[in-house]
Design a protein around this motif. Structure first.
Motif, PDB file in Angstrom:
ATOM      1  N   MET A   1      53.401  40.258  30.531  1.00  0.00           N
ATOM      2  CA  MET A   1      52.552  40.991  31.456  1.00  0.00           C
ATOM      3  C   MET A   1      51.079  40.766  31.098  1.00  0.00           C
ATOM      4  SD  MET A   1      52.266  45.088  32.170  1.00  0.00           S
ATOM      5  CE  MET A   1      53.933  45.343  32.699  1.00  0.00           C
ATOM      6  N   LYS A   2      50.241  40.559  32.122  1.00  0.00           N
ATOM      7  CA  LYS A   2      48.813  40.379  31.863  1.00  0.00           C
ATOM      8  C   LYS A   2      48.120  41.733  31.836  1.00  0.00           C
ATOM      9  CE  LYS A   2      48.428  35.752  33.740  1.00  0.00           C
ATOM     10  NZ  LYS A   2      47.820  34.851  34.713  1.00  0.00           N
ATOM     11  N   HIS A   3      47.120  41.835  30.985  1.00  0.00           N
ATOM     12  CA  HIS A   3      46.369  43.082  30.876  1.00  0.00           C
ATOM     13  C   HIS A   3      44.908  42.830  31.239  1.00  0.00           C
ATOM     14  CE1 HIS A   3      49.537  45.487  28.933  1.00  0.00           C
ATOM     15  NE2 HIS A   3      49.931  44.305  28.483  1.00  0.00           N
ATOM     16  N   TYR A   4      44.336  43.742  32.003  1.00  0.00           N
ATOM     17  CA  TYR A   4      42.933  43.641  32.417  1.00  0.00           C
ATOM     18  C   TYR A   4      42.214  44.934  32.072  1.00  0.00           C
ATOM     19  CZ  TYR A   4      44.493  39.620  35.078  1.00  0.00           C
ATOM     20  OH  TYR A   4      45.015  38.416  35.427  1.00  0.00           O
ATOM     21  N   ASP A   5      40.900  44.829  31.868  1.00  0.00           N
ATOM     22  CA  ASP A   5      40.072  46.030  31.699  1.00  0.00           C
ATOM     23  C   ASP A   5      39.781  46.666  33.049  1.00  0.00           C
ATOM     24  OD1 ASP A   5      39.753  45.669  28.861  1.00  0.00           O
ATOM     25  OD2 ASP A   5      38.398  44.005  29.328  1.00  0.00           O
ATOM     26  N   ALA A   6      39.664  45.830  34.089  1.00  0.00           N
ATOM     27  CA  ALA A   6      39.361  46.352  35.429  1.00  0.00           C
ATOM     28  C   ALA A   6      40.059  45.491  36.471  1.00  0.00           C
ATOM     29  CB  ALA A   6      37.857  46.336  35.670  1.00  0.00           C
ATOM     30  N   ILE A   7      40.601  46.138  37.487  1.00  0.00           N
ATOM     31  CA  ILE A   7      41.198  45.426  38.618  1.00  0.00           C
ATOM     32  C   ILE A   7      40.524  45.947  39.880  1.00  0.00           C
ATOM     33  CG2 ILE A   7      43.298  44.949  39.921  1.00  0.00           C
ATOM     34  CD1 ILE A   7      44.862  45.357  37.312  1.00  0.00           C
ATOM     35  N   ILE A   8      39.855  45.054  40.591  1.00  0.00           N
ATOM     36  CA  ILE A   8      39.128  45.403  41.810  1.00  0.00           C
ATOM     37  C   ILE A   8      39.989  45.010  43.003  1.00  0.00           C
ATOM     38  CG2 ILE A   8      36.960  45.086  43.095  1.00  0.00           C
ATOM     39  CD1 ILE A   8      36.512  46.068  40.215  1.00  0.00           C
ATOM     40  N   ILE A   9      40.148  45.904  43.936  1.00  0.00           N
ATOM     41  CA  ILE A   9      40.893  45.588  45.162  1.00  0.00           C
ATOM     42  C   ILE A   9      39.889  45.395  46.285  1.00  0.00           C
ATOM     43  CG2 ILE A   9      42.618  46.405  46.817  1.00  0.00           C
ATOM     44  CD1 ILE A   9      43.879  47.994  44.498  1.00  0.00           C
ATOM     45  N   GLY A  10      39.855  44.169  46.818  1.00  0.00           N
ATOM     46  CA  GLY A  10      38.969  43.857  47.931  1.00  0.00           C
ATOM     47  C   GLY A  10      37.773  43.038  47.509  1.00  0.00           C
ATOM     48  N   ALA A  11      37.677  41.817  48.067  1.00  0.00           N
ATOM     49  CA  ALA A  11      36.573  40.908  47.732  1.00  0.00           C
ATOM     50  C   ALA A  11      35.552  40.902  48.854  1.00  0.00           C
ATOM     51  CB  ALA A  11      37.100  39.502  47.460  1.00  0.00           C
ATOM     52  N   GLY A  12      35.036  42.092  49.161  1.00  0.00           N
ATOM     53  CA  GLY A  12      33.988  42.211  50.173  1.00  0.00           C
ATOM     54  C   GLY A  12      32.631  42.403  49.523  1.00  0.00           C
ATOM     55  N   GLN A  13      31.730  43.044  50.278  1.00  0.00           N
ATOM     56  CA  GLN A  13      30.359  43.246  49.797  1.00  0.00           C
ATOM     57  C   GLN A  13      30.320  44.109  48.551  1.00  0.00           C
ATOM     58  OE1 GLN A  13      27.981  44.768  53.049  1.00  0.00           O
ATOM     59  NE2 GLN A  13      26.624  43.010  52.889  1.00  0.00           N
ATOM     60  N   ALA A  14      31.264  45.019  48.424  1.00  0.00           N
ATOM     61  CA  ALA A  14      31.280  45.897  47.250  1.00  0.00           C
ATOM     62  C   ALA A  14      32.031  45.253  46.083  1.00  0.00           C
ATOM     63  CB  ALA A  14      31.917  47.238  47.617  1.00  0.00           C
ATOM     64  N   GLY A  15      33.240  44.761  46.353  1.00  0.00           N
ATOM     65  CA  GLY A  15      34.124  44.323  45.285  1.00  0.00           C
ATOM     66  C   GLY A  15      33.642  43.090  44.539  1.00  0.00           C
ATOM     67  N   THR A  16      33.111  42.115  45.286  1.00  0.00           N
ATOM     68  CA  THR A  16      32.752  40.841  44.653  1.00  0.00           C
ATOM     69  C   THR A  16      31.621  41.003  43.628  1.00  0.00           C
ATOM     70  OG1 THR A  16      33.500  39.702  46.618  1.00  0.00           O
ATOM     71  CG2 THR A  16      32.148  38.420  45.102  1.00  0.00           C
ATOM     72  N   PRO A  17      30.481  41.646  43.993  1.00  0.00           N
ATOM     73  CA  PRO A  17      29.435  41.814  42.973  1.00  0.00           C
ATOM     74  C   PRO A  17      29.847  42.745  41.843  1.00  0.00           C
ATOM     75  CG  PRO A  17      28.744  42.777  45.077  1.00  0.00           C
ATOM     76  CD  PRO A  17      30.036  42.060  45.323  1.00  0.00           C
ATOM     77  N   LEU A  18      30.682  43.749  42.147  1.00  0.00           N
ATOM     78  CA  LEU A  18      31.166  44.644  41.085  1.00  0.00           C
ATOM     79  C   LEU A  18      32.010  43.870  40.077  1.00  0.00           C
ATOM     80  CD1 LEU A  18      31.616  47.421  39.791  1.00  0.00           C
ATOM     81  CD2 LEU A  18      33.501  47.768  41.398  1.00  0.00           C
ATOM     82  N   ALA A  19      32.919  43.037  40.571  1.00  0.00           N
ATOM     83  CA  ALA A  19      33.766  42.232  39.677  1.00  0.00           C
ATOM     84  C   ALA A  19      32.914  41.306  38.816  1.00  0.00           C
ATOM     85  CB  ALA A  19      34.774  41.435  40.496  1.00  0.00           C
ATOM     86  N   LYS A  20      31.877  40.728  39.438  1.00  0.00           N
ATOM     87  CA  LYS A  20      30.991  39.813  38.699  1.00  0.00           C
ATOM     88  C   LYS A  20      30.266  40.564  37.571  1.00  0.00           C
ATOM     89  CE  LYS A  20      27.594  36.220  39.548  1.00  0.00           C
ATOM     90  NZ  LYS A  20      26.193  36.323  39.841  1.00  0.00           N
TER      91      LYS A  20
END
Ligand code: FAD
Length: 50
Positions: A1-20
């Motif tokens: 199983m992969k583990h992440y610190d954060a998982i963002i749902i949605g690569a729109g105006q909010a999600g993409t810069p937040l993930a970056k």
């Protein structure tokens, strides 16, 4: 199983810069997009109307 610190749902105006920002801060980040990267503004809304 992969583990992440954060998982963002949605690569729109909010999600993409937040993930970056989270990734730049050193967090192992995943972004999940069900349709296309860009979100409503790029794919449907703002850009085609201008
Ligand atoms: C016709 C129209 C014109 C617009 N014109 C302008 C304008 O001129 N100027 C302006 O500033 N704003 C405009 N907007 C508003 C702008 O599009 C939104 O404010 C902006 O897109 C919101 O960004 P967001 O990241 O919150 O959501 P979105 O951009 O909607 O991104 C959400 C993303 O999440 C994905 N998603 C949803 N559910 C799931 C799921 N369960 N699993 C995986 N992925 C999922 C979607 O596919 C989408 O890509 C317009 C909107 C519309 C509809």
């Amino acid at each position: 199983m992969k583990h992440y610190d954060a998982i963002i749902i949605g690569a729109g105006q909010a999600g993409t810069p937040l993930a970056k920002k989270l990734a730049e801060a050193g967090m192992k980040t995943a972004i999940i997009e069900k349709r296309m990267v860009g979100g409503t503004c790029i794919i449907d809304g703002c850009t085609p109307t201008k």
